[in-house]
Design an enzyme around this catalytic site. Sequence first.
Site, short mmCIF file in Angstrom:
data_model
loop_
_atom_site.label_atom_id
_atom_site.label_comp_id
_atom_site.label_asym_id
_atom_site.label_seq_id
_atom_site.Cartn_x
_atom_site.Cartn_y
_atom_site.Cartn_z
N GLY A 171 0.78 -1.24 0.00
CA GLY A 171 0.00 0.00 0.00
C GLY A 171 0.80 1.28 0.00
O GLY A 171 0.29 2.32 0.40
N SER A 172 2.05 1.23 -0.51
CA SER A 172 2.83 2.48 -0.47
C SER A 172 2.25 3.54 -1.41
O SER A 172 2.32 4.74 -1.10
CB SER A 172 4.30 2.22 -0.77
OG SER A 172 4.49 1.85 -2.12
N ASN A 173 1.66 3.13 -2.51
CA ASN A 173 1.03 4.13 -3.40
C ASN A 173 -0.19 4.75 -2.74
O ASN A 173 -0.43 5.96 -2.87
CB ASN A 173 0.66 3.50 -4.75
CG ASN A 173 1.84 3.48 -5.70
OD1 ASN A 173 2.24 4.51 -6.21
ND2 ASN A 173 2.42 2.30 -5.90
N LEU A 213 -4.07 -7.12 -7.57
CA LEU A 213 -3.61 -8.25 -8.39
C LEU A 213 -4.75 -9.14 -8.87
O LEU A 213 -4.54 -10.30 -9.19
CB LEU A 213 -2.60 -9.09 -7.59
CG LEU A 213 -1.34 -8.33 -7.17
CD1 LEU A 213 -0.41 -9.24 -6.38
CD2 LEU A 213 -0.62 -7.75 -8.38
N ASN A 261 -5.08 3.07 -12.90
CA ASN A 261 -4.14 2.04 -12.46
C ASN A 261 -2.72 2.60 -12.60
O ASN A 261 -2.49 3.50 -13.41
CB ASN A 261 -4.28 0.78 -13.32
CG ASN A 261 -3.38 -0.34 -12.84
OD1 ASN A 261 -3.24 -0.59 -11.64
ND2 ASN A 261 -2.73 -1.03 -13.77
N HIS A 275 1.28 1.36 -13.29
CA HIS A 275 2.08 0.23 -13.75
C HIS A 275 3.56 0.62 -13.67
O HIS A 275 3.93 1.72 -14.10
CB HIS A 275 1.71 -0.12 -15.20
CG HIS A 275 2.40 -1.36 -15.68
ND1 HIS A 275 1.99 -2.62 -15.30
CD2 HIS A 275 3.48 -1.53 -16.47
CE1 HIS A 275 2.79 -3.52 -15.86
NE2 HIS A 275 3.71 -2.89 -16.56
N ASP A 328 -3.62 -3.44 -18.44
CA ASP A 328 -2.59 -2.43 -18.75
C ASP A 328 -2.81 -1.79 -20.13
O ASP A 328 -1.83 -1.49 -20.84
CB ASP A 328 -1.19 -3.06 -18.70
CG ASP A 328 -0.88 -3.64 -17.34
OD1 ASP A 328 -1.35 -3.08 -16.33
OD2 ASP A 328 -0.15 -4.65 -17.28
N GLU A 355 6.51 6.41 -9.07
CA GLU A 355 5.09 6.02 -8.97
C GLU A 355 4.37 6.89 -7.94
O GLU A 355 3.28 7.40 -8.20
CB GLU A 355 4.95 4.56 -8.53
CG GLU A 355 5.38 3.55 -9.55
CD GLU A 355 5.14 2.13 -9.05
OE1 GLU A 355 4.08 1.88 -8.46
OE2 GLU A 355 6.02 1.28 -9.25
C1 GRF Z 1 3.47 -0.93 -7.52
O1 GRF Z 1 4.75 -1.16 -8.03
C2 GRF Z 1 2.50 -0.70 -8.65
O2 GRF Z 1 3.09 -0.15 -9.78
C3 GRF Z 1 2.04 -2.08 -8.98
O3 GRF Z 1 1.99 -2.75 -7.74
C4 GRF Z 1 2.90 -2.14 -6.83
C5 GRF Z 1 2.12 -1.79 -5.61
O4 GRF Z 1 2.93 -1.32 -4.58
N1 GRF Z 1 0.80 -2.04 -9.72
P1 GRF Z 1 2.29 -0.69 -3.27
O5 GRF Z 1 1.36 -1.76 -2.69
O6 GRF Z 1 1.54 0.53 -3.67
O7 GRF Z 1 3.42 -0.41 -2.35
#
Ligand code: GRF
Length: 211
Positions: free
Chosen positions: A14-16, A92, A109, A111, A152, A181
């Site tokens: 969940g870092s994003n 996923l 999304n 990528h 994608d 990202e």
């Molecule tokens: C990221 O690299 C994103 O590009 C991909 O999955 C990863 C998720 O990372 N779709 P996080 O869970 O947001 O840390």
Amino acid sequence: MEPLIIGVLASGRGSNCAALLHRIEEDEIPAKIAAVISNNQYAGVLQIARDNSIPAYYIERNQFETGDEFSQALEKIFDQHKINFMVLAGYLRKVPPRIIRRFANRMLNIHPALLPDFGGKGMYGHAVHEAVLKSGSTVSGATVHLVDEEYDHGPIILQREVLVLPNDTPDLLAARVLQVEHRIYADAVRLFAEGRVIVEGRTIRILDPCE
Ligand code: GRF
């Protein structure tokens, strides 16, 4: 302009999601994250949501008899929280077509490569960075795109490049791409929150900010 009320679908750390939340909390993006949903009950992203008092849901297709029931359970959450925008952040699983239609041009999304290269089914996590390194490419990067029914594939909103360095490993490259990202995902959400994205089929126009 209707404020963005965001639902996040994610499977992992969940870092994003955390980076987006941070930018919202800094008042840089007129939006709120109203719910986080994961197919993985142990996902870090659910803990991040709980720590920030955001409703967190563990919902997985195999908890339901049919795909329709699964979609209905998701839609119930979207209705309950009045969610009008979706962010996939490392989700996923395939999003049910009905949900993709509901959020047509309103679901993003991220990528970890420069689409259309190194995308598609099975291209996630380390597989992406391994393929980039194997290809001998000297640049990689991250792509934010709208979600359609193919993996994608939807129109690209933002992309940023990073250098591939001679001694890169998949881990090193992944870490460099991840930093990008975090920035461009929040930037892309901000563009939508400010009403600056015009979608005409597969053509995306980004408007200058109104002063
Ligand atoms: C990221 O690299 C994103 O590009 C991909 O999955 C990863 C998720 O990372 N779709 P996080 O869970 O947001 O840390």
